[in-house]
Enzyme design. Structure first.
Site, mmCIF file in Angstrom:
data_model
loop_
_atom_site.group_PDB
_atom_site.id
_atom_site.type_symbol
_atom_site.label_atom_id
_atom_site.label_comp_id
_atom_site.label_asym_id
_atom_site.label_seq_id
_atom_site.Cartn_x
_atom_site.Cartn_y
_atom_site.Cartn_z
ATOM 1 N N CYS A 1 0.845 -1.203 0.000
ATOM 2 C CA CYS A 1 0.000 0.000 0.000
ATOM 3 C C CYS A 1 0.874 1.244 0.000
ATOM 4 O O CYS A 1 2.042 1.189 0.393
ATOM 5 C CB CYS A 1 -0.853 -0.039 1.272
ATOM 6 S SG CYS A 1 -1.971 1.352 1.467
ATOM 7 N N THR B 1 0.584 3.436 2.128
ATOM 8 C CA THR B 1 0.935 3.555 3.553
ATOM 9 C C THR B 1 2.239 2.819 3.850
ATOM 10 O O THR B 1 3.088 3.306 4.601
ATOM 11 C CB THR B 1 -0.202 2.959 4.415
ATOM 12 O OG1 THR B 1 -1.409 3.651 4.110
ATOM 13 C CG2 THR B 1 0.088 3.084 5.897
ATOM 14 N N HIS C 1 5.120 4.880 2.838
ATOM 15 C CA HIS C 1 5.457 5.905 3.843
ATOM 16 C C HIS C 1 6.278 5.290 4.969
ATOM 17 O O HIS C 1 7.231 5.893 5.475
ATOM 18 C CB HIS C 1 4.190 6.537 4.425
ATOM 19 C CG HIS C 1 3.467 7.431 3.468
ATOM 20 N ND1 HIS C 1 3.915 8.687 3.138
ATOM 21 C CD2 HIS C 1 2.336 7.240 2.752
ATOM 22 C CE1 HIS C 1 3.092 9.243 2.264
ATOM 23 N NE2 HIS C 1 2.110 8.377 2.012
ATOM 24 N N HIS D 1 -0.943 -4.511 5.809
ATOM 25 C CA HIS D 1 -2.335 -4.629 6.260
ATOM 26 C C HIS D 1 -3.267 -5.151 5.174
ATOM 27 O O HIS D 1 -4.450 -5.345 5.422
ATOM 28 C CB HIS D 1 -2.836 -3.272 6.777
ATOM 29 C CG HIS D 1 -2.742 -2.193 5.746
ATOM 30 N ND1 HIS D 1 -1.621 -1.413 5.603
ATOM 31 C CD2 HIS D 1 -3.598 -1.781 4.798
ATOM 32 C CE1 HIS D 1 -1.801 -0.568 4.606
ATOM 33 N NE2 HIS D 1 -2.991 -0.768 4.096
ATOM 34 N N ARG E 1 -0.011 5.692 -15.662
ATOM 35 C CA ARG E 1 -1.182 5.403 -14.835
ATOM 36 C C ARG E 1 -2.472 5.644 -15.595
ATOM 37 O O ARG E 1 -3.449 4.909 -15.430
ATOM 38 C CB ARG E 1 -1.131 6.255 -13.564
ATOM 39 C CG ARG E 1 0.044 5.827 -12.697
ATOM 40 C CD ARG E 1 -0.010 6.373 -11.318
ATOM 41 N NE ARG E 1 0.464 5.368 -10.387
ATOM 42 C CZ ARG E 1 0.702 5.593 -9.111
ATOM 43 N NH1 ARG E 1 0.484 6.791 -8.612
ATOM 44 N NH2 ARG E 1 1.123 4.632 -8.333
ATOM 45 N N VAL F 1 -13.635 10.751 3.476
ATOM 46 C CA VAL F 1 -13.807 9.295 3.531
ATOM 47 C C VAL F 1 -12.591 8.676 4.204
ATOM 48 O O VAL F 1 -11.453 8.963 3.834
ATOM 49 C CB VAL F 1 -13.951 8.710 2.106
ATOM 50 C CG1 VAL F 1 -14.097 7.194 2.167
ATOM 51 C CG2 VAL F 1 -15.143 9.332 1.398
HETATM 52 ZN ZN ZN Z 1 -3.724 -0.107 2.221
#
Ligand code: ZN
Length: 346
Positions: free
Chosen positions: A42, A44, A47, A67, A204, A290
């Protein structure tokens, strides 16, 4: 099963992750132990790999990261009655508290005490994962482990896309990362009339056009408004899904939205971001932030759509064995990939 396992850990503050051997987690009475087959990398995780300010502030060390996962239940806690060993599953990575007003009202995704696996708690980049049985989402036959491993980001896309009624609407998606592309695919699936997706990265945009029936626009080269006559749009977009965190993208969205338009925001700007509020007021625009997935309504809807023709597999562009995680992270960091999936079964 040996009581040690491979796990991708942040062992100390600083850049990178290391493949280590750690004990297999012990489960409590309300938990299950999942043998992880596939995981998704991800933004995340990037990061956390890069150890930016957010990661340094948020992530304890040492920590097993990750995750996004799919696998199989290999052990159940003594109080778990509705799951069984051998069941294939993914799961919600947000571990919620049970005490807040929101939780007690059943709005689990709004619990302010939420903790994330792979961010605050031991994560899924490992051969085994402990998860509360409450968080487990069993996978039907039609959803294989590869798609199971990207249900977390697909859930972000679904939660964002289903924030507003899209039937017959003209939708603008800003940001053609994997979640933006999947949100565009969902918008088409549920009956949007036109879905335009913008980015400045040609790779992309090309991926977006391959995965979903959308109109890609490179806003570095083309004026967004130029698509209006082509699509026979009179006033502007009805709904905007902001997936980039880019301020110019948000400005452009407000600019090209129709009167009374609606915006769902998932993209996270790097810091404070100036907003032309008067335009939002005069255009009577509704904005919704969101976060995560609705627990478990988003999961229900997403699985139902996957079982009925929603196809997002094309968003997975790279697959690596977990041992080759460095290549996986380098591919993600390169900016030209879609989702990168790691296989833990080898
Ligand atoms: Zn994720």
């Amino acid at each position: 099963m040996s009581n040690m396992m491979r796990a991708l850990q942040k062992t100390q503050a600083g850049e990178g992750l290391e493949m280590t051997r750690v004990p297999v987690p012990e489960i409590g009475p309300d938990d299950v132990l999942i043998r992880v087959n596939k995981t998704g990398i991800c933004g995340t995780d990037m990061h956390i790999w890069n150890w930016d300010d957010w990661a340094a502030r948020t992530v304890p060390v040492p920590l097993v990261t990750g995750h996004e996962f799919a696998g199989e239940i290999v052990e159940i806690g003594r109080d778990v009655t509705d799951l069984s060993v051998g069941q294939r599953c993914s799961g919600e990575g947000h571990l919620i508290g049970r005490h807040s007003r929101q939780s007690r009202a059943g709005k689990f995704h709004l619990d302010p005490e939420t903790r994330g696996i792979g961010v605050n708690e031991q994560g899924a980049f490992a051969e085994y994962l402990r998860l509360p049985a409450f968080n487990v989402v069993p996978l039907p036959e039609a959803i294989d482990d590869e798609i199971g491993a990207i249900l977390d980001p697909l859930g972000n896309a679904v939660h964002t896309a289903l924030s507003f009624d899209l039937v017959g609407e003209d939708v603008l998606v800003t940001g053609a990362g994997p979640i933006g592309i999947m949100a565009a695919a969902v918008a088409r699936h549920v009956g949007a009339r036109h879905v335009v997706i913008t980015d400045v990265n040609p790779d992309r945009l090309a991926l977006a056009a391959r995965v979903a029936d959308v109109v890609p626009v490179n806003v570095a080269e083309e004026e967004l408004r130029d698509v209006f006559p082509r699509l026979r749009m009179k006033q502007g977009f009805d709904v905007g899904l902001e997936m980039s965190g880019n301020q110019r993208a948000l400005d452009q969205m407000v600019e090209t939205l129709t009167m009374g338009g609606r915006i769902a925001l998932l993209g996270i700007p790097p810091g404070k971001s100036p907003v032309d509020w008067s335009r939002i007021v005069f255009k009577a625009i509704t904005i919704k932030g969101v976060y995560g997935r609705e627990i478990f309504e988003t999961w229900y809807k997403m699985i139902a759509m996957l079982e009925n023709g929603l196809d997002v597999r094309g968003v997975i562009t790279h697959r690596f064995d977990a041992g080759a995680f460095r290549e996986g992270f380098a591919t993600m960091g390169g900016g030209a990939s879609g989702k990168v999936v790691l296989d833990w079964t080898g």
